[in-house]
Design an enzyme around this catalytic site. Structure first.
Site, PDB file in Angstrom:
ATOM      1  N   SER A 240      49.897  52.770 110.440  1.00 49.14           N
ATOM      2  CA  SER A 240      50.703  51.635 110.880  1.00 49.14           C
ATOM      3  C   SER A 240      51.857  51.467 109.906  1.00 49.14           C
ATOM      4  CB  SER A 240      49.842  50.374 110.876  1.00 49.14           C
ATOM      5  OG  SER A 240      50.686  49.244 110.908  1.00 49.14           O
TER       6      SER A 240
ATOM      7  N   GLU B 105      52.280  46.372 117.015  1.00 45.78           N
ATOM      8  CA  GLU B 105      52.574  47.792 116.870  1.00 45.78           C
ATOM      9  C   GLU B 105      51.557  48.623 117.661  1.00 45.78           C
ATOM     10  OE1 GLU B 105      52.418  49.191 112.832  1.00 45.78           O
ATOM     11  OE2 GLU B 105      52.752  51.274 113.426  1.00 45.78           O
TER      12      GLU B 105
ATOM     13  N   CYS C 212      46.658  48.707 105.145  1.00 43.12           N
ATOM     14  CA  CYS C 212      46.668  47.637 104.145  1.00 43.12           C
ATOM     15  C   CYS C 212      45.941  48.014 102.871  1.00 43.12           C
ATOM     16  CB  CYS C 212      46.130  46.334 104.730  1.00 43.12           C
ATOM     17  SG  CYS C 212      44.791  46.585 105.863  1.00 43.12           S
TER      18      CYS C 212
ATOM     19  N   GLU D 156      59.856  52.057  97.247  1.00 42.80           N
ATOM     20  CA  GLU D 156      60.415  51.510  98.488  1.00 42.80           C
ATOM     21  C   GLU D 156      60.132  50.011  98.649  1.00 42.80           C
ATOM     22  OE1 GLU D 156      58.131  53.828  98.188  1.00 42.80           O
ATOM     23  OE2 GLU D 156      56.494  53.613  99.636  1.00 42.80           O
TER      24      GLU D 156
ATOM     25  N   GLU E  62      50.872  44.347 113.107  1.00 39.56           N
ATOM     26  CA  GLU E  62      50.112  45.574 113.321  1.00 39.56           C
ATOM     27  C   GLU E  62      49.510  45.596 114.731  1.00 39.56           C
ATOM     28  OE1 GLU E  62      47.720  46.336 109.930  1.00 39.56           O
ATOM     29  OE2 GLU E  62      46.943  48.227 110.701  1.00 39.56           O
TER      30      GLU E  62
ATOM     31  N   LYS F 277      46.535  48.083  94.190  1.00 35.26           N
ATOM     32  CA  LYS F 277      47.623  47.167  94.523  1.00 35.26           C
ATOM     33  C   LYS F 277      48.683  47.168  93.418  1.00 35.26           C
ATOM     34  CE  LYS F 277      46.295  45.483  98.491  1.00 35.26           C
ATOM     35  NZ  LYS F 277      47.144  45.630  99.676  1.00 35.26           N
TER      36      LYS F 277
ATOM     37  N   GLU G 155      50.750  49.977  94.332  1.00 34.81           N
ATOM     38  CA  GLU G 155      51.485  49.685  95.561  1.00 34.81           C
ATOM     39  C   GLU G 155      52.738  48.858  95.276  1.00 34.81           C
ATOM     40  OE1 GLU G 155      49.669  46.973  98.372  1.00 34.81           O
ATOM     41  OE2 GLU G 155      50.461  48.103 100.073  1.00 34.81           O
TER      42      GLU G 155
ATOM     43  N   CYS H 169      37.586  45.575 100.585  1.00 34.60           N
ATOM     44  CA  CYS H 169      38.238  45.020  99.395  1.00 34.60           C
ATOM     45  C   CYS H 169      37.276  44.265  98.488  1.00 34.60           C
ATOM     46  CB  CYS H 169      39.353  44.080  99.798  1.00 34.60           C
ATOM     47  SG  CYS H 169      40.555  44.868 100.858  1.00 34.60           S
TER      48      CYS H 169
END
Ligand SMILES: Cc1cc2nc3c(=O)[nH]c(=O)nc-3n(C[C@H](O)[C@H](O)[C@H](O)COP(=O)(O)O)c2cc1C
Ligand code: SF4
Ligand code: SF4
Ligand code: SF4
Ligand code: SF4
Ligand code: FES
Lengths: 638, 401
Positions: A355, A311, A335, A402, A308, A394, A397, A565
């Site tokens: 990102s 990036e 994230c 994908e 990241e 999560k 996720e 988190c």
């Protein structure tokens, strides 16, 4: 008085609390009242409930939650205020005059008892088959008031179907006491607003838009509603059975990665004070439960920083030097899956700002079934990959279609802190007394930078530690005392910082294929922001839309959950500001105790690049495994 | 829709009044003088709660704010009431003139009539009436030449829920939210519509204000009793020859009223609608007054042929349906009371459980969040107490089955 634009909840549920004067020492800044015949002085506008707390008078509550605005609907907290015909809800009553309050009169006690009796009469559910058993506010109230039979009868059949549609949140409305904490959480704290009370009278219930299953509405899976629900009406989608089955299957190689936040909170599930880390006890417990390998997600947090961070450098280079208009700045962190889904629903036009780097959980998943499987000669098909996370999103996720870049489902199960604690208990283990042990390699060593991902501001701090050193060639300690990037720490909803880059060094080898030199950043000021809770995210996004100061930022960290988190929807219940602050302290303390505190110094990460991703960060292969894309979802559900 | 079979015009509300006269008079007075007259009159709110109107207006007048609002509560949802409708249809000048006086006294620029959903058919004619007032400069800018006094009235159509008549639920509903009562304090007089100081007044209260401004507070309090001044419009329904709207001075005895309306063999009188209390024959010498049997206007008469348990069941079904459902005592409490009635109907009850339900009713009266839940147990307790012979003996005879 409330400010209308700040909160979306109906005014009936807004804090009708008189604002406390800034300086209570001024004349009229305080008011003296009588609490159970004792004179006490409090700042003007303090609620009776808060005044009681200050004075160690216990008042039972149910709809009140310190993170949320006032509802005043359960009526459990009623007290007698002399001169008033009716009892007053102490959570909703701001003190502005010298009232006389009685908190335990026969009328008050009878009313509370009646209210508990009424709630229980409508409550369908058996404590022994409920995940909130022993940690349920309704159950505690029943005990506190010595309920030993059903005074007003008891409902015998379920009224609602359990909504199990969501990967993350399960709704069992038969256990709902209509405290509306979830509604207020979703609309005020998170600015999502998928839950609302519908119907009137005894038909009132909490519902979603057009009564659709939760999976089909704009729920971002943050689970904040679960953390604030007083009962078992909301819970996470629990994969324990499947995980036990995998563990018990000798053919399966079951690995678990563990995120930074659970270790700072799991002790709470074992009756320990918040703010103590049980990292090394937890690794032992996980092995005893039967996980074949116990890894540290912080490893891929370090990897995330590499990807990241690179990036970000690339984006800035393309946007600022090459003047490439198609490159979007600011770059947003990706994230937090709750945040990602929030953006996909509410600001889909900003998808390109996210990102493309996967979250640490998903990077881990992709590596386990490729790099790790190859290295250890294990058939990826036999690997069951579990992720211990503080987060309910999560779970969603890892089920995104994908997320199959390894050729398999990269992460099989998201397991929350609460659920793991349950497994540990089932295995007959008392966590705090476990001997200590380390994580397994090759994903066992991680930096403090990866660890602090758990707290709001942590990703930003980790990125700054790395990006600063890569660019300046100097130690980050030269700029920030003890490596603590304090401008991005703390619990303020939105933090903004400007970091001047006064000097530059040579381009490190790992970045040489990407940027020729650092001349273009010399003298520049890096503008960053840190945001937690999607209500705050909304403010920042609106500012960006309007071309405000946040649109000039280079990098913004967004976390869906208040506190980051460590306040995730899978963490131990209850949650409040104090508990979250203690968990953060635990994380920062552990970071400071480590010698490795910078992602780019993690030898194992560097080895991974050498062995497996030789072209470095943001290369073709890393893009295939470690990066992803997003979906424009929009607000309106068909 | 019930038609108004009768209209008895009394000496106060239905006394002589010339359109616009209260506005003219008020504009020639100071605001304090208007508030003084109101205090002199001892007028109390006619919407049910009986709060002194002068105090409410003084609080709003004294509040400092960018905007203030005056809302006329024309939700009239209490079963068996239709007196506000009569006022609006036949005497709109009394109501609207008082709103203009209120705008002047409070310093409000906006007046809103919160009109009961079912009264939608009146909206057009009321709007025409307001338009005529604008033409005559009784509304709009610089009203009647008073420099800087701007005030206008709009009509907001309610959503049809009974609880929306409760002033804070009404405000919520006007703000586009679910009609649910707010936490109090703060009260609307300092945090009302859009967070601004707001006076909510019943239609009849406003009508009284117009007379008081023109004829003085002293004149007003000649009528009625010492604590309940003026008169009351009553919507009389049930078992009588001449149901309708009656204006009677406060202090009128129930027995006098029964005679007036041609009620015979009356067994019970429900004073104050479903949320009121039910009087039996032995109490018919009680008087209609805030200090005795208070009412927002509804009087229901039941003769000997009525089954009081059925009457009570109707009331409780109404509350179970109309509770907004936000607070525990009212949402679940009313269901329990209704279930209790059904148990009595079936003959499956114990006196100790009925006693428990009455205690629960007493909790609901003090612990519910708004007036709906606070008053819904009234009929339960008063009917079971006052008609226990009939109700519990009938059960033994099995006649409810
Ligand atoms: C459930 C409920 C329904 C009410 N309905 C009405 C109504 O229809 N009309 C009305 O004027 N007041 C109604 N009220 C009383 C209002 O809350 C408020 O007290 C009144 O509008 C104030 O006006 P007043 O002071 O002129 O009486 C209701 C109260 C409750 C609790
Ligand atoms: S929600 Fe609470 S009271 Fe209900 S079954 Fe679960 S533990 Fe028991
Ligand atoms: S998980 Fe989050 S978005 Fe979904 S309903 Fe709960 S609070 Fe709202
Ligand atoms: S689901 Fe939970 S938080 Fe929401 S209203 Fe019901 S009990 Fe309260
Ligand atoms: S008393 Fe009834 S109507 Fe009033 S707030 Fe409570 S539930 Fe709603
Ligand atoms: S805690 Fe105060 S009303 Fe629920």
């Amino acid at each position: 008085m409330h400010k209308k634009e700040e909160l979306r909840a109906p005014v009936s549920q807004k804090p009708h609390v008189v604002e406390k004067p800034e300086n209570i020492d001024t004349i009229g800044g305080t008011v003296t009242l009588e609490l159970n015949e004792k004179k006490v002085t409090v700042p003007l506008g303090t609620t009776i409930l808060d005044a009681c707390k200050e004075n160690n008078i216990h008042i039972p509550t149910l709809c009140h939650h310190e993170d949320l605005c006032v509802a005043g609907v359960c009526r459990l907290c009623v007290v007698e205020v002399e001169g008033m015909r009716t009892l007053q809800a102490s959570c909703a009553y701001p003190i502005t005059s010298p009232i006389k309050v009685h908190t335990s009169t026969p009328m008050v006690r009878q009313a509370r008892k009646h209210i508990i009796d009424l709630l229980i009469s409508e409550h369908y559910g058996e404590c022994y088959s409920c995940f909130r058993n022993n940690n349920c506010e309704l159950q505690s109230l029943a005990k506190e008031y010595g309920v030993d039979h059903y005074n007003f009868g008891h409902i015998e059949k379920p009224r609602y179907e359990v909504d199990k549609s969501s990967y993350s949140v399960i709704r069992d409305m038969d256990k709902c006491v209509l405290c509306k904490r979830c509604v207020r959480t979703c609309i005020d704290l998170q600015e999502v607003g998928v839950l609302e009370a519908v119907g009137r009278g005894d038909q009132t219930r909490i519902s979603t838009f057009l009564d659709k299953p939760l999976a089909d509405v704009v729920c971002i899976n943050c689970g904040q509603c679960i953390n604030r629900c007083p009962t078992g009406a909301l819970r996470a989608n629990d994969p324990r059975d499947e995980i036990w089955e995998a563990i018990d299957d000798p053919k399966k190689h079951v690995i678990i990665q563990t995120a930074p936040s659970p270790r700072a909170a799991i002790g709470e599930e074992f009756g320990q004070e918040p703010g103590l880390s049980y990292t090394k006890e937890m690794t032992t417990a996980l092995r005893r439960i039967g996980f074949d390998k116990v890894f540290d997600t912080n490893f891929t947090a370090d990897l995330t920083i590499m990807e990241e961070g690179t990036e970000l450098i690339l984006r800035l280079y393309k946007a600022l030097v090459e003047k490439d208009n198609s490159v979007k700045v600011p770059q947003f962190t990706s994230c937090s899956p709750g945040w990602v889904k929030y953006l996909e629903h509410f600001y889909p036009e900003y998808i390109d700002n996210l990102s493309s780097a996967k979250s640490p959980q998903q990077m881990f998943g992709a590596l386990i079934k490729t790099y790790y499987a190859e290295k250890n000669g294990i058939n990826p098909e036999d690997i069951v990959s579990v992720a211990l996370m503080p987060c309910s999103a999560k779970k969603f996720e890892c089920n995104r279609p994908e997320m199959h870049d390894s050729g398999f489902k990269d992460v099989d199960y998201g397991l929350t802190t609460r659920e793991l604690a349950q497994m540990i208990k089932e295995a007959g283990i008392f966590l705090p007394e476990m001997p200590k042990s380390n994580f397994d390699n090759p994903f066992g060593e991680a930096s403090g930078a990866g660890l602090i991902f758990g707290a709001t501001g942590g990703v930003m701090e980790a990125a700054i530690r790395t990006v600063y050193e890569l660019i300046t060639g100097k130690n980050v300690e030269d700029f920030f005392e003890n490596m603590n990037v304090t401008p991005v720490r703390g619990f303020e909803g939105v933090k903004y910082a400007e970091l001047p880059i006064t000097e530059v060094g040579p381009v490190p080898d790992i970045l040489k294929p990407l940027v020729p030199n650092w001349d273009w950043v010399k003298g520049a000021t890096l503008k960053v922001a840190v945001v937690h809770g999607t209500a705050n995210a909304k403010k920042v996004m609106e500012d960006i839309k309007a071309g405000g100061k946040f649109s000039e930022c280079h990098f913004i960290e967004f976390m869906a959950c208040p506190g980051g988190c460590l306040g995730g929807g899978g963490q131990p219940i209850p949650t409040n500001k104090e508990i979250r602050a203690k968990r953060a302290q635990a994380i920062y303390n552990e970071d400071e105790s480590l010698t490795l505190r910078k992602s780019h110094m993690n030898e194992n990460v560097l080895r991974l690049y050498e062995e497996f991703l030789p072209e470095g960060p943001c290369s073709h292969k890393s893009h295939k495994l470690l990066h992803t894309h997003y979906t424009e979802r929009g607000k309106y559900i068909a | 829709m019930t038609t108004n079979k009768q209209k008895r015009e009394g000496a106060v509300i239905f006394s002589e009044y010339e359109r616009g006269s209260a506005i003219k008079k008020a504009l020639s007075m100071g605001r304090d003088d208007i508030l003084f007259e109101l205090r002199e009159s001892k007028l109390k709110g006619r919407g049910g709660a009986g709060f002194p109107t002068s105090t409410k207006w003084m609080l709003v007048a004294a509040a400092k704010a960018e905007e203030k609002y005056l809302i006329c509560n024309a939700d009239e949802g209490e079963p068996g009431t239709f007196k506000d409708r009569v006022l609006l249809l036949e005497y709109p000048e009394l109501v609207f003139d008082a709103m203009v006086v209120g705008g002047y006294t409070l310093g409000a620029k906006h007046g809103v009539v919160y009109l009961r959903g079912e009264y939608e058919y009146m909206k057009k004619s009321l709007e025409d009436y307001l338009e005529a007032m604008r033409k005559d400069n009784l509304l709009g800018n610089n009203i009647l030449g008073k420099e800087g006094f701007n005030f206008d009235i709009s009509i907001f159509l309610g959503s049809g829920a009974y609880v929306c008549g409760e002033e804070t639920a009404l405000i919520e509903s006007m703000e586009g939210q679910r009609g649910e009562a707010r936490n109090k304090p703060p009260y609307p007089v300092n945090t009302g519509f859009m967070g601004m100081p707001t006076a909510v007044n019943n239609v009849e209260t406003l009508a009284a204000v117009s007379h008081i401004v023109v004829k003085s507070g002293a004149w007003f309090k000649q009528h009625g009793t010492d604590k309940s001044t003026g008169s009351k419009l009553l919507s009389i329904s049930g078992d009588c020859k001449k149901p309708g709207v009656y204006e009677l001075p406060w202090g009128t005895k129930i027995s006098e009223l029964l005679e007036l309306v041609g009620a015979e063999n009356t067994k019970a009188v429900q004073v104050g609608g479903a949320s009121g209390i039910c009087l039996s024959r032995s109490e018919f010498d009680r008087t209609l007054a805030y200090e005795d049997a208070a009412t927002g206007g509804s009087i229901m008469i039941f003769n000997e042929n009525r089954d009081m348990l059925k009457v009570l069941k109707n009331f409780m079904e109404f509350f179970v349906e109309e509770s907004c459902g936000q607070c525990t005592p009212c949402r679940i409490g009313n269901v329990k009371l209704l279930e209790g009635i059904e148990m009595i109907e079936r003959g499956e009850y114990t006196f100790s459980y009925i006693k428990k339900l009455k205690d629960l009713g007493n909790t609901m009266k003090v612990a519910s969040k708004c007036g709906l839940g606070q008053s819904s147990p009234n009929s339960f307790i008063s009917i079971l107490d006052n008609f226990s012979d009939e109700i519990f003996n009938n059960v033994n005879g099995g006649s409810h089955a």
